[in-house]
Motif scaffolding. Sequence first.
Motif, PDB file in Angstrom:
ATOM      1  N   LEU A  73      13.945  -5.725   9.048  1.00 11.48           N
ATOM      2  CA  LEU A  73      12.608  -5.453   9.569  1.00 11.48           C
ATOM      3  C   LEU A  73      11.565  -5.469   8.450  1.00 11.48           C
ATOM      4  CD1 LEU A  73      11.777  -5.017  12.414  1.00 11.48           C
ATOM      5  CD2 LEU A  73      11.946  -2.542  12.089  1.00 11.48           C
ATOM      6  N   ILE A  74      11.928  -4.883   7.350  1.00 18.76           N
ATOM      7  CA  ILE A  74      10.998  -4.851   6.206  1.00 18.76           C
ATOM      8  C   ILE A  74      10.683  -6.266   5.750  1.00 18.76           C
ATOM      9  CG2 ILE A  74      10.754  -4.224   3.785  1.00 18.76           C
ATOM     10  CD1 ILE A  74      12.400  -1.694   4.437  1.00 18.76           C
ATOM     11  N   ASN A  83       1.593  -6.751   1.715  1.00 21.30           N
ATOM     12  CA  ASN A  83       1.817  -5.402   1.179  1.00 21.30           C
ATOM     13  C   ASN A  83       1.141  -4.299   2.002  1.00 21.30           C
ATOM     14  OD1 ASN A  83       2.990  -6.952  -0.773  1.00 21.30           O
ATOM     15  ND2 ASN A  83       1.645  -6.300  -2.422  1.00 21.30           N
ATOM     16  N   ARG A  84       1.174  -4.418   3.257  1.00 22.60           N
ATOM     17  CA  ARG A  84       0.596  -3.357   4.083  1.00 22.60           C
ATOM     18  C   ARG A  84       1.673  -2.324   4.342  1.00 22.60           C
ATOM     19  NH1 ARG A  84      -3.849  -5.159   6.730  1.00 22.60           N
ATOM     20  NH2 ARG A  84      -4.095  -2.974   7.196  1.00 22.60           N
ATOM     21  N   GLU A  99       8.535   4.710   0.150  1.00 21.44           N
ATOM     22  CA  GLU A  99       9.945   4.344   0.146  1.00 21.44           C
ATOM     23  C   GLU A  99      10.106   2.846   0.342  1.00 21.44           C
ATOM     24  OE1 GLU A  99      11.963   6.573   3.095  1.00 21.44           O
ATOM     25  OE2 GLU A  99      13.954   6.253   2.203  1.00 21.44           O
ATOM     26  N   ILE A 100       9.359   2.330   1.290  1.00 18.67           N
ATOM     27  CA  ILE A 100       9.445   0.902   1.588  1.00 18.67           C
ATOM     28  C   ILE A 100       8.915   0.077   0.428  1.00 18.67           C
ATOM     29  CG2 ILE A 100       8.553  -0.897   3.097  1.00 18.67           C
ATOM     30  CD1 ILE A 100       8.601   1.232   5.338  1.00 18.67           C
ATOM     31  N   LYS A 101       7.832   0.567  -0.131  1.00 15.80           N
ATOM     32  CA  LYS A 101       7.242  -0.116  -1.275  1.00 15.80           C
ATOM     33  C   LYS A 101       8.244  -0.184  -2.427  1.00 15.80           C
ATOM     34  CE  LYS A 101       3.914   2.184  -3.111  1.00 15.80           C
ATOM     35  NZ  LYS A 101       2.604   2.863  -3.099  1.00 15.80           N
ATOM     36  N   ASN A 102       8.859   0.955  -2.704  1.00 14.80           N
ATOM     37  CA  ASN A 102       9.858   0.985  -3.767  1.00 14.80           C
ATOM     38  C   ASN A 102      11.026   0.071  -3.445  1.00 14.80           C
ATOM     39  OD1 ASN A 102       8.630   2.749  -5.542  1.00 14.80           O
ATOM     40  ND2 ASN A 102       9.386   4.547  -4.468  1.00 14.80           N
ATOM     41  N   THR A 106      12.210  -3.273  -5.820  1.00 14.64           N
ATOM     42  CA  THR A 106      13.523  -3.481  -6.426  1.00 14.64           C
ATOM     43  C   THR A 106      14.246  -4.626  -5.742  1.00 14.64           C
ATOM     44  OG1 THR A 106      14.396  -1.760  -5.012  1.00 14.64           O
ATOM     45  CG2 THR A 106      13.805  -1.136  -7.227  1.00 14.64           C
ATOM     46  N   HIS A 107      14.089  -4.667  -4.458  1.00 16.72           N
ATOM     47  CA  HIS A 107      14.748  -5.722  -3.683  1.00 16.72           C
ATOM     48  C   HIS A 107      14.241  -7.089  -4.101  1.00 16.72           C
ATOM     49  CE1 HIS A 107      16.844  -7.220  -0.087  1.00 16.72           C
ATOM     50  NE2 HIS A 107      15.888  -8.108  -0.055  1.00 16.72           N
TER      51      HIS A 107
END
Length: 242
Positions: A73-74, A83-84, A99-102, A106-107
């Motif tokens: 989903l991300i 980057n919303r 959390e998603i941003k981080n 890394t991903h």
Amino acid sequence: MVTVREETRKGPWTEQEDLQLVCTVRLFGERRWDFIAKVSGLNRTGKSCRLRWVNYLHPGLKRGRMSPHEERLILELHARWGNRWSRIARRLPGRTDNEIKNYWRTHMRKKAQERKSNMSPSSSSSSLTYQSCHPETPSMILGVDEQEHHGGSGCITSIMKGAPADMDGYPMDQIWMEIEAPNVLAGPCFDEGKEDAYNSVSGPLLPTPMWDYCCPETCLTMDDEIKVASKYGYGKGVGPCY
DNA sequence: AACCTTAGCAACCGCAAACGG
DNA sequence: CCCGTTTGCGGTTGCTAAGGT
């Protein structure tokens, strides 16, 4: 100068601070963060308190690894919205924008490295690459918003089947229900559809442990609350009625 | 065992939007 | 409508644990 004025604290939060913040938010609700920062006795800014609450102490938060479904989903939502993060986070109940941003950082760093090492486009081995969800392949990323803007078929609504039509925002009622009944796992009612299988598989929703510790004697009493609230001019219609 | 590198996460900062008087 | 305050967002930094040499 030697004036020992207490400076605003920064840096990692201690357990005690968490406790104080939880108690204060419990009393006054999730608003007026400057006020909360003041009355809690924390030497923190309201901003810092809000951030700590939103990203760590909020009872509806999931912890632990992203489920495959969440990962997908991300990727898809990022392909769509860029980057919303907060917007993306709204589609992932229990996950914060931070959390998603981080996760993305890394991903994507990994992905970029992978890509560098094998430049051939057809050699992407992972089952879901960034390419696979590029705008060229809008597939299932259209949500309610997109139906408005693009007249799309709204595949995400099928992902979110069973969820309330408007998933934006975390209903305060529910938060306070969770506070009232800390043993009830938080969150799942957002996506109680079949996709929520991941939520239960990928790790249980762990209610913030702080709530267990927030014992009455460490919190302000109701009397204190009223005194403090009136002192600062708040307290009417703020937060839940206890 | 010691050191180095990297991944993951928590927190801060600055800016802009929203809100309220 | 204006202005001050509060809230929310996205970018960035810094710390730490884990893994590798």
